[in-house]
Design a protein around this motif. Structure first.
Motif, mmCIF file in Angstrom:
data_model
loop_
_atom_site.group_PDB
_atom_site.id
_atom_site.type_symbol
_atom_site.label_atom_id
_atom_site.label_comp_id
_atom_site.label_asym_id
_atom_site.label_seq_id
_atom_site.Cartn_x
_atom_site.Cartn_y
_atom_site.Cartn_z
ATOM 1 N N GLN A 149 10.209 5.091 14.917
ATOM 2 C CA GLN A 149 9.390 4.484 13.873
ATOM 3 C C GLN A 149 9.088 5.493 12.758
ATOM 4 O O GLN A 149 8.389 5.175 11.809
ATOM 5 C CB GLN A 149 8.076 3.972 14.475
ATOM 6 N N LEU A 150 9.641 6.704 12.880
ATOM 7 C CA LEU A 150 9.410 7.734 11.873
ATOM 8 C C LEU A 150 10.349 7.555 10.689
ATOM 9 O O LEU A 150 11.475 7.079 10.842
ATOM 10 C CB LEU A 150 9.638 9.126 12.472
ATOM 11 N N ALA A 151 9.886 7.991 9.529
ATOM 12 C CA ALA A 151 10.743 7.984 8.341
ATOM 13 C C ALA A 151 11.878 8.984 8.552
ATOM 14 O O ALA A 151 11.703 10.009 9.221
ATOM 15 C CB ALA A 151 9.924 8.360 7.119
ATOM 16 N N HIS A 152 13.024 8.689 7.998
ATOM 17 C CA HIS A 152 14.228 9.512 8.190
ATOM 18 C C HIS A 152 13.971 10.988 7.884
ATOM 19 O O HIS A 152 14.370 11.864 8.644
ATOM 20 C CB HIS A 152 15.365 8.969 7.322
ATOM 21 N N ASN A 153 13.317 11.292 6.780
ATOM 22 C CA ASN A 153 13.075 12.688 6.392
ATOM 23 C C ASN A 153 12.095 13.393 7.324
ATOM 24 O O ASN A 153 12.192 14.592 7.525
ATOM 25 C CB ASN A 153 12.560 12.763 4.954
ATOM 26 N N ASP A 154 11.147 12.659 7.888
ATOM 27 C CA ASP A 154 10.161 13.264 8.780
ATOM 28 C C ASP A 154 10.773 13.761 10.081
ATOM 29 O O ASP A 154 10.319 14.750 10.647
ATOM 30 C CB ASP A 154 9.048 12.266 9.114
ATOM 31 N N VAL A 155 11.794 13.100 10.556
ATOM 32 C CA VAL A 155 12.412 13.466 11.830
ATOM 33 C C VAL A 155 12.964 14.883 11.783
ATOM 34 O O VAL A 155 12.748 15.672 12.699
ATOM 35 C CB VAL A 155 13.504 12.449 12.212
ATOM 36 N N ALA A 156 13.651 15.232 10.721
ATOM 37 C CA ALA A 156 14.222 16.580 10.599
ATOM 38 C C ALA A 156 13.117 17.633 10.560
ATOM 39 O O ALA A 156 13.235 18.689 11.185
ATOM 40 C CB ALA A 156 15.093 16.671 9.347
ATOM 41 N N ILE A 157 12.050 17.340 9.870
ATOM 42 C CA ILE A 157 10.935 18.294 9.766
ATOM 43 C C ILE A 157 10.272 18.478 11.128
ATOM 44 O O ILE A 157 9.993 19.599 11.551
ATOM 45 C CB ILE A 157 9.917 17.812 8.712
ATOM 46 N N PHE A 158 10.010 17.380 11.833
ATOM 47 C CA PHE A 158 9.388 17.478 13.154
ATOM 48 C C PHE A 158 10.293 18.205 14.147
ATOM 49 O O PHE A 158 9.819 18.982 14.973
ATOM 50 C CB PHE A 158 9.022 16.102 13.694
ATOM 51 N N GLY A 159 11.590 17.960 14.079
ATOM 52 C CA GLY A 159 12.530 18.650 14.961
ATOM 53 C C GLY A 159 12.548 20.143 14.703
ATOM 54 O O GLY A 159 12.526 20.953 15.637
ATOM 55 N N ALA A 160 12.572 20.526 13.439
ATOM 56 C CA ALA A 160 12.559 21.950 13.082
ATOM 57 C C ALA A 160 11.261 22.607 13.526
ATOM 58 O O ALA A 160 11.261 23.729 14.041
ATOM 59 C CB ALA A 160 12.753 22.109 11.575
ATOM 60 N N ALA A 161 10.140 21.911 13.350
ATOM 61 C CA ALA A 161 8.847 22.455 13.771
ATOM 62 C C ALA A 161 8.790 22.633 15.289
ATOM 63 O O ALA A 161 8.270 23.630 15.788
ATOM 64 C CB ALA A 161 7.713 21.542 13.304
ATOM 65 N N ALA A 162 9.342 21.681 16.024
ATOM 66 C CA ALA A 162 9.360 21.787 17.490
ATOM 67 C C ALA A 162 10.205 22.970 17.936
ATOM 68 O O ALA A 162 9.818 23.705 18.850
ATOM 69 C CB ALA A 162 9.885 20.492 18.102
ATOM 70 N N LEU A 163 11.357 23.179 17.302
ATOM 71 C CA LEU A 163 12.197 24.326 17.649
ATOM 72 C C LEU A 163 11.495 25.642 17.325
ATOM 73 O O LEU A 163 11.569 26.606 18.097
ATOM 74 C CB LEU A 163 13.538 24.253 16.923
ATOM 75 N N ALA A 164 10.807 25.695 16.201
ATOM 76 C CA ALA A 164 10.077 26.909 15.834
ATOM 77 C C ALA A 164 8.984 27.200 16.853
ATOM 78 O O ALA A 164 8.788 28.346 17.254
ATOM 79 C CB ALA A 164 9.480 26.757 14.438
ATOM 80 N N ARG A 165 8.303 26.164 17.286
ATOM 81 C CA ARG A 165 7.237 26.361 18.276
ATOM 82 C C ARG A 165 7.814 26.832 19.610
ATOM 83 O O ARG A 165 7.241 27.714 20.268
ATOM 84 C CB ARG A 165 6.470 25.068 18.465
ATOM 85 N N LEU A 166 8.930 26.242 20.022
ATOM 86 C CA LEU A 166 9.574 26.697 21.259
ATOM 87 C C LEU A 166 9.987 28.157 21.148
ATOM 88 O O LEU A 166 9.855 28.924 22.094
ATOM 89 C CB LEU A 166 10.798 25.829 21.574
#
Length: 94
Positions: A71-88
């Motif tokens: 249900q996320l906007a297309h552009n938000d998915v890439a940002i959330f994925g990058a943020a999750a990888l940075a946190r990991l």
């Protein structure tokens, strides 16, 4: 749905269901979220996809993993994925 669309959706669903079942075998997800162009086909893709996913899924996971449309906007998915990888990476959890 036209007759020409059905075989394409079914073939896509079969291969994607198999690939997702294989990925679930080693990643043990609670849910799998899909997005992008093919998901615009809606239930024409999702219904057979869920069938083939369950058909190929390891018996331990049958009926336990949901396949959902994001249900996320297309552009938000890439940002959330990058943020999750940075946190990991910060937590050395790779």
């Amino acid at each position: 749905m036209s007759i020409a669309v059905f075989p394409i959706s079914n073939t896509t669903a079969r291969w994607l269901g198999l690939a997702l079942a294989n990925a679930a075998a080693f990643s043990e997800p609670e849910a799998i979220f899909l997005m992008g162009g093919p998901t615009h086909a809606g239930e024409a893709l999702m219904r057979p996809l869920r069938h083939y996913f369950e058909e190929n899924l390891l018996f331990l996971y049958k009926g336990k993993i949901k396949i959902l449309l994001s249900q996320l906007a297309h552009n938000d998915v890439a940002i959330f994925g990058a943020a999750a990888l940075a946190r990991l990476s910060e937590n050395n959890s790779f």
